[in-house]
Design a protein around this motif. Structure first.
Motif, mmCIF file in Angstrom:
data_model
loop_
_atom_site.group_PDB
_atom_site.id
_atom_site.type_symbol
_atom_site.label_atom_id
_atom_site.label_comp_id
_atom_site.label_asym_id
_atom_site.label_seq_id
_atom_site.Cartn_x
_atom_site.Cartn_y
_atom_site.Cartn_z
ATOM 1 N N UNK A 19 -1.385 -1.142 -9.491
ATOM 2 C CA UNK A 19 -1.796 -2.444 -8.973
ATOM 3 C C UNK A 19 -2.863 -2.318 -7.893
ATOM 4 N N UNK A 20 -2.615 -1.454 -6.907
ATOM 5 C CA UNK A 20 -3.500 -1.359 -5.749
ATOM 6 C C UNK A 20 -4.898 -0.856 -6.124
ATOM 7 N N UNK A 21 -4.952 0.243 -6.862
ATOM 8 C CA UNK A 21 -6.259 0.813 -7.206
ATOM 9 C C UNK A 21 -7.003 -0.056 -8.209
ATOM 10 N N UNK A 22 -6.272 -0.771 -9.057
ATOM 11 C CA UNK A 22 -6.917 -1.672 -10.018
ATOM 12 C C UNK A 22 -7.600 -2.828 -9.293
ATOM 13 N N UNK A 23 -6.911 -3.405 -8.316
ATOM 14 C CA UNK A 23 -7.492 -4.506 -7.549
ATOM 15 C C UNK A 23 -8.657 -4.010 -6.693
ATOM 16 N N UNK A 24 -8.472 -2.859 -6.041
ATOM 17 C CA UNK A 24 -9.533 -2.314 -5.191
ATOM 18 C C UNK A 24 -10.792 -2.037 -5.997
ATOM 19 N N UNK A 25 -10.629 -1.453 -7.160
ATOM 20 C CA UNK A 25 -11.781 -1.147 -8.013
ATOM 21 C C UNK A 25 -12.439 -2.429 -8.512
ATOM 22 N N UNK A 26 -11.628 -3.391 -8.906
ATOM 23 C CA UNK A 26 -12.159 -4.659 -9.412
ATOM 24 C C UNK A 26 -12.921 -5.424 -8.339
ATOM 25 N N UNK A 27 -12.554 -5.208 -7.089
ATOM 26 C CA UNK A 27 -13.235 -5.868 -5.977
ATOM 27 C C UNK A 27 -14.730 -5.553 -5.974
ATOM 28 N N UNK A 168 -19.269 6.548 1.928
ATOM 29 C CA UNK A 168 -18.222 5.877 2.693
ATOM 30 C C UNK A 168 -17.061 5.513 1.787
ATOM 31 N N UNK A 169 -15.857 5.777 2.275
ATOM 32 C CA UNK A 169 -14.657 5.374 1.544
ATOM 33 C C UNK A 169 -14.387 3.907 1.830
ATOM 34 N N UNK A 170 -14.175 3.138 0.776
ATOM 35 C CA UNK A 170 -13.902 1.710 0.907
ATOM 36 C C UNK A 170 -12.491 1.419 0.391
ATOM 37 N N UNK A 171 -11.710 0.757 1.215
ATOM 38 C CA UNK A 171 -10.338 0.392 0.860
ATOM 39 C C UNK A 171 -10.139 -1.091 1.121
ATOM 40 N N UNK A 172 -10.506 -1.939 0.181
ATOM 41 C CA UNK A 172 -10.462 -3.388 0.424
ATOM 42 C C UNK A 172 -9.066 -3.947 0.660
ATOM 43 N N UNK A 173 -8.028 -3.160 0.365
ATOM 44 C CA UNK A 173 -6.655 -3.634 0.575
ATOM 45 C C UNK A 173 -6.009 -3.016 1.813
ATOM 46 N N UNK A 174 -6.789 -2.359 2.649
ATOM 47 C CA UNK A 174 -6.232 -1.592 3.760
ATOM 48 C C UNK A 174 -5.432 -2.459 4.743
ATOM 49 N N UNK A 175 -5.731 -3.727 4.835
ATOM 50 C CA UNK A 175 -5.005 -4.620 5.747
ATOM 51 C C UNK A 175 -4.091 -5.591 5.002
ATOM 52 N N UNK A 176 -3.813 -5.297 3.742
ATOM 53 C CA UNK A 176 -3.055 -6.239 2.903
ATOM 54 C C UNK A 176 -1.698 -5.686 2.496
ATOM 55 N N UNK A 177 -0.732 -6.594 2.329
ATOM 56 C CA UNK A 177 0.527 -6.212 1.696
ATOM 57 C C UNK A 177 0.412 -6.489 0.193
ATOM 58 N N UNK A 178 1.472 -6.185 -0.557
ATOM 59 C CA UNK A 178 1.398 -6.301 -2.025
ATOM 60 C C UNK A 178 1.159 -7.745 -2.486
ATOM 61 N N UNK A 179 1.797 -8.696 -1.808
ATOM 62 C CA UNK A 179 1.583 -10.100 -2.152
ATOM 63 C C UNK A 179 0.103 -10.447 -2.036
ATOM 64 N N UNK A 180 -0.505 -10.026 -0.938
ATOM 65 C CA UNK A 180 -1.916 -10.319 -0.702
ATOM 66 C C UNK A 180 -2.819 -9.563 -1.673
#
Length: 232
Positions: A19-27, A168-180
Motif C-alpha cells: 500500500x505505502x510504496x504503491x501510493x508513494x510511487x503513484x504520487x 534526493x529521497x522522496x517519501x510523500x507519506x512520511x507524515x501520514x498514517x495508513x488512513x491518510x
C-alpha cells in the motif's frame, strides 16, 4: 501502454507492491519517468510482491526490475524470512506500543531499508535520476526506525555527501498514517486494487497478520471502499 514513460525527469522507486510504496510511487507518476525496483530477499510474500509490483508497473507504464538479495534472509531470524511464526495482533491492539514493538522485533530484517535505499542510490546515479521514491510513513515509524523522518533526513544528508550527482529521497507519506495514505492514494489515482500488503504469500490477503489489519483499518477509517480480497 508503453513500458517506460518518456518524461523529462527520472526517478527510481523502491516498490514492494504494498500500500505505502504503491501510493508513494503513484504520487510522482505524472511527472517522472519511473524505474521501479522490487527486492527478493527471501521473504514469504516474495511471489505476491513481485506479481503486484509488476501489475502496478504495467498499469502505470513504469519500467520494472527485480533484484535478488538471497543473503539477506540468512541474517537475523525474522519471521518474514524464516519458519518462525508470524506475530498476530487484534485490531484493538494496533496502537499498543509494547505489543507492536514486540511484533516489529519479530519481523525485523536487519538493515533492510538501508540496503534497499543504498542500491536504489546506485541505480539513481547510474540512470541520472533526480529522486528516489520510498513508501516510509509515520505509522510504520512508530515501531520501525528505518521508516522515520529522522532516517529519511539522515540518509539524504549521506547521499548528498557521498554521490557525484544530486539525488534526493522522496517519501510523500512520511507524515501520514495508513488512513491518510489510503486517502492520498485515492487522490492521486493509485492502483490500490493491485497492491499487496500481506506478510504471507497467497493470492488473497490472509486478513489476520498485522500488515493486513493495518490495511483493513485504513480503508475502514477513510471510508473508502476496500478493493482487497481477504481470506479471513
Amino acid at each position: 501502454m508503453s513500458s517506460y514513460n518518456k518524461k523529462t525527469k527520472k526517478a527510481i522507486s523502491v516498490l514492494s507492491g504494498g500500500l505505502d510504496s504503491t501510493v508513494a510511487t503513484s504520487f510522482y507518476k505524472d511527472n517522472y519517468d519511473i524505474h521501479a525496483i522490487t527486492f527478493d530477499y527471501g521473504q514469504r510474500s516474495v511471489e505476491s510482491e513481485i506479481h503486484a509490483s509488476k501489475k502496478i508497473c504495467e498499469k502505470l507504464g513504469f519500467k520494472h526490475s527485480v533484484i535478488a538479495l538471497p543473503w539477506l534472509s540468512n541474517l537475523g531470524n525474522s519471521a518474514l524470512t524464516s519458519e518462525e511464526k508470524l506475530p498476530l495482533l487484534s485490531m484493538d491492539e494496533l496502537d499498543d506500543k509494547e505489543l507492536t514493538e514486540d511484533s516489529a522485533s519479530k519481523v525485523w530484517v536487519p538493515g533492510r531499508n538501508i540496503v534497499f535505499t543504498a542500491i536504489a542510490t546506485s541505480y539513481a546515479e547510474a540512470e541520472d535520476a533526480d529522486i528516489i521514491i520510498v513508501g516510509w510513513d509515520k505509522e510504520e515509524a512508530n515501531t520501525f526506525p528505518d521508516n522515520s523522518k529522522e532516517f529519511l533526513e539522515s540518509f539524504n544528508d549521506m547521499i548528498y555527501i557521498g554521490t557525484k550527482k544530486t539525488v534526493e529521497i522522496k517519501a510523500p507519506a512520511i507524515d501520514l498514517n495508513k488512513k491518510e495514505i489510503v486517502e492520498l492514494g485515492k487522490k492521486v489515482d493509485a492502483p490500490l486494487e493491485l497492491s499487496y500488503s500481506c506478510y504471507t504469500d497467497n493470492k488473497k490477503h490472509c486478513g489476520i497478520c498485522e500488515s493486513c489489519l493495518r490495511r483493513k483499518r485504513a480503508f475502514i477509517e477513510s471510508e473508502i471502499a476496500d478493493p482487497t480480497e481477504y481470506l479471513e
